[in-house]
Design a protein around this motif. Sequence first.
Motif, short mmCIF file in Angstrom:
data_model
loop_
_atom_site.label_atom_id
_atom_site.label_comp_id
_atom_site.label_asym_id
_atom_site.label_seq_id
_atom_site.Cartn_x
_atom_site.Cartn_y
_atom_site.Cartn_z
N PHE A 420 0.76 -1.03 0.05
CA PHE A 420 0.00 0.14 -0.18
C PHE A 420 0.99 1.35 -0.14
CE2 PHE A 420 -2.11 -3.46 2.60
CZ PHE A 420 -3.14 -3.72 1.63
N PRO A 421 1.66 1.68 -1.03
CA PRO A 421 2.54 2.77 -1.16
C PRO A 421 1.76 4.22 -0.78
CG PRO A 421 1.98 1.97 -3.52
CD PRO A 421 1.49 0.97 -2.24
N SER A 422 2.58 4.74 0.05
CA SER A 422 2.14 6.06 0.32
C SER A 422 2.30 7.11 -0.78
CB SER A 422 3.11 6.46 1.51
OG SER A 422 2.76 7.91 1.86
N PRO A 423 1.31 8.15 -0.86
CA PRO A 423 1.75 9.14 -2.00
C PRO A 423 2.68 10.12 -1.49
CG PRO A 423 -0.22 9.59 -0.55
CD PRO A 423 0.41 8.23 -0.26
N LEU A 424 3.36 10.23 -0.61
CA LEU A 424 4.36 10.84 -0.01
C LEU A 424 5.74 10.21 -0.59
CD1 LEU A 424 3.35 11.48 3.65
CD2 LEU A 424 2.99 12.95 1.84
N ALA A 425 6.55 11.37 -0.55
CA ALA A 425 8.04 10.89 -0.73
C ALA A 425 8.48 10.00 0.30
CB ALA A 425 9.03 12.29 -0.80
N ARG A 426 9.22 8.93 -0.19
CA ARG A 426 9.78 8.15 0.68
C ARG A 426 11.36 8.11 1.16
NH1 ARG A 426 10.27 2.14 -1.95
NH2 ARG A 426 11.58 2.40 -3.69
N THR A 427 11.89 7.42 2.14
CA THR A 427 13.36 7.63 2.80
C THR A 427 13.97 6.43 1.83
OG1 THR A 427 12.61 8.46 4.65
CG2 THR A 427 14.79 7.62 4.38
N VAL A 428 15.21 6.82 1.08
CA VAL A 428 15.89 5.79 0.45
C VAL A 428 17.34 5.57 0.73
CG1 VAL A 428 14.37 5.89 -1.63
CG2 VAL A 428 16.21 7.55 -1.48
N ALA A 429 17.73 6.67 1.85
CA ALA A 429 18.94 6.23 2.14
C ALA A 429 19.39 7.12 3.35
CB ALA A 429 20.10 6.62 1.12
N THR A 430 20.19 6.81 4.38
CA THR A 430 20.45 7.40 5.52
C THR A 430 22.00 7.18 5.78
OG1 THR A 430 18.26 7.04 6.76
CG2 THR A 430 20.36 7.71 7.80
N ARG A 431 22.84 8.49 5.67
CA ARG A 431 24.09 8.40 5.77
C ARG A 431 24.66 9.59 6.72
NH1 ARG A 431 24.85 6.43 0.23
NH2 ARG A 431 23.07 7.11 -1.14
N ILE A 432 25.83 8.74 7.42
CA ILE A 432 26.02 9.64 8.69
C ILE A 432 27.69 9.71 8.34
CG2 ILE A 432 26.50 9.61 11.15
CD1 ILE A 432 24.41 7.70 11.22
N GLY A 433 28.36 10.94 8.60
CA GLY A 433 29.74 11.33 8.55
C GLY A 433 30.25 12.25 9.58
N ARG A 434 31.33 12.60 9.47
CA ARG A 434 31.95 13.88 10.38
C ARG A 434 31.32 15.13 10.10
NH1 ARG A 434 38.01 14.24 9.96
NH2 ARG A 434 37.64 14.41 7.62
N GLY A 435 30.85 15.86 11.24
CA GLY A 435 30.08 17.14 10.96
C GLY A 435 31.17 18.40 10.58
N GLY A 436 30.47 19.46 10.39
CA GLY A 436 31.42 20.39 10.21
C GLY A 436 31.51 21.07 8.71
N GLN A 437 32.31 21.84 8.39
CA GLN A 437 32.43 22.37 7.24
C GLN A 437 33.91 21.86 6.39
OE1 GLN A 437 29.83 24.20 5.87
NE2 GLN A 437 28.87 23.89 7.83
N PRO A 438 33.49 21.51 5.11
CA PRO A 438 34.74 21.29 4.33
C PRO A 438 35.86 22.23 4.28
CG PRO A 438 32.85 20.77 2.89
CD PRO A 438 32.28 21.44 3.97
N GLY A 439 37.19 21.82 4.61
CA GLY A 439 38.27 22.82 4.70
C GLY A 439 38.50 23.38 5.86
N GLN A 440 37.79 22.98 7.00
CA GLN A 440 37.75 23.57 8.06
C GLN A 440 38.07 22.53 9.24
OE1 GLN A 440 34.51 26.29 9.25
NE2 GLN A 440 34.52 27.37 7.00
N PRO A 441 38.65 22.77 10.38
CA PRO A 441 38.85 21.81 11.18
C PRO A 441 37.53 21.05 11.53
CG PRO A 441 39.94 23.70 11.79
CD PRO A 441 39.15 24.13 10.79
#
Length: 532
Positions: A420-441
């Motif tokens: 019974f598919p939802s008409p809403l957008a569905r989640t297809v991936a969850t990714r986790i990495g280090r926080g912060g901004q590229p090029g900064q500590p």
Amino acid sequence: MIDRRSLLTAGGASLALAALGLPADALAAGGLTLSPPRPFSFERLVALAKSLGAKPYVADTSLPASVLERIDYDAHGKIKFNTDNALFKDGPGQFPVTFFHLGRYFQTPVHMYVLESAGGDGFAREIVYDASYFAMPEDSPARQLKDGAGFAGFRLQESRLGDQKKLPWQTNDWAAFLGASYFRAIGELYQYGLSARGIALDAALPDRAEEFPTFTRFYFEPPASDSSNSMTIYALLEGPSITGAYKFVLQRDKAVLMDIDARLFLRRDVGRFGLTPLTSMYWYSETVKPTGIDWRPEVHDSDGLAMWNGAGERIWRPLNNPTQTRASAFTDTNPRGFGLLQRDRGFDHYQDGVYYEKRPSLWVEPLGNWGEGSVQLIEIPTDDEIHDNILACWVPKAPATAGSSYNLKYRLHWSAEEPFPSPLARTVATRIGRGGQPGQPRPQGVRKFMVEFIGKPLESLPFGVKPELVLTASRGKFSYIFAEAVPNGVPGHWRAQFDFTAEGTEPVDMRLYLKNGEQTLSETWLYQFQPF
């Protein structure tokens, strides 16, 4: 003890079978030995389960454990059921039935019966175990088991009336019941994966050992005609804390459907009373993968728990491989359904010849109102793919006490996607990495999340409009929050990005969905994050 002089054989009992109304060819399966008939109906089976539930449990110890122990993994693998002996191999119906042998890992004898006619009322005859039904080495320890020992389980083979060049029934099956109350089916992608169970008792409780009741009897109803694509099977469940009678109506279509009617009787109190349990394996995915753990990008039979609750909300909870056993409860009233799904279907995401990308999704559809309770998710640590470490089930709110009885009806959908598919957008991936901004500590203790969604509501956003993230957490702080289209040219493919700073070391429950003004665009993403 069975008096073999009173037994009927399929090859020599045509007149007796015809007198009872069963077509003579229904059991013409190369010499299966049948016991004398006994009255049967589903209500009789329910009455038997109820009467057994009022008595102390008595385990079946009729088989020599020393012999069964010697039928180890290797010895068991050399024992093959001879399909010339398959039940219903010449009809009625399309689907012959073959049987599993007992062994070290399947020591409880399961007794198989065949009914005289369609409809479930009438007579049943036991299919009496004989080693001659199986091909096995001359020195196999299985030869020491006596006639009538029983079986371990059974398979439903593919249609005998189908294309035998493309899908020979002798080597292809579509459903199997084996071990305790476990059973499974292939989905529309012709691949086995996760399992279902008749019941789950006291799973993952610190003060109790989990109990694994067993289906000890199965009754096979002859299909009404060769054109039928369904099989009806009855089962008796027995265990120290419970008895039960089950009716399964299994339908082989593009997906496999199972309508289940369960009548349950508790012998004693149960701490976690898990109904409609689903069991799967999740080792790792793109979400969290320790460096060098394995050469494959992902290894799992299921990647998330989907829920459609009684209030109509669609929820996706990605699975975890936690550092210690964890239980999550999602309180609900009259749920509309839930399931363990395999959403990631890309071969390149697995790179494995065991076809993880084709593993079925399994959805539970309640038939009737279930009242108050919770969908509960048990996640157990694992360091390999050989262990089922995920359990999802429905747990009623009311305590499960000795003397209680339950009537439960539900439908299982073994398919590629949720039915019974939802008409809403569905989640297809969850990714986790280090926080912060590229090029900064990179700041300590900050994690970056990328949660991908895809669907029509996102595809329909006006040019230049970005969805809004609605984020909450049980504790901790969010920062650097925004949404962007995934730069792959796929319409309606967006990702929500945010950094998260945890407080403390205990798991954190997160919640996210996308909206545009007052319009909800996506299902709700739930996640249990373990700070690391």
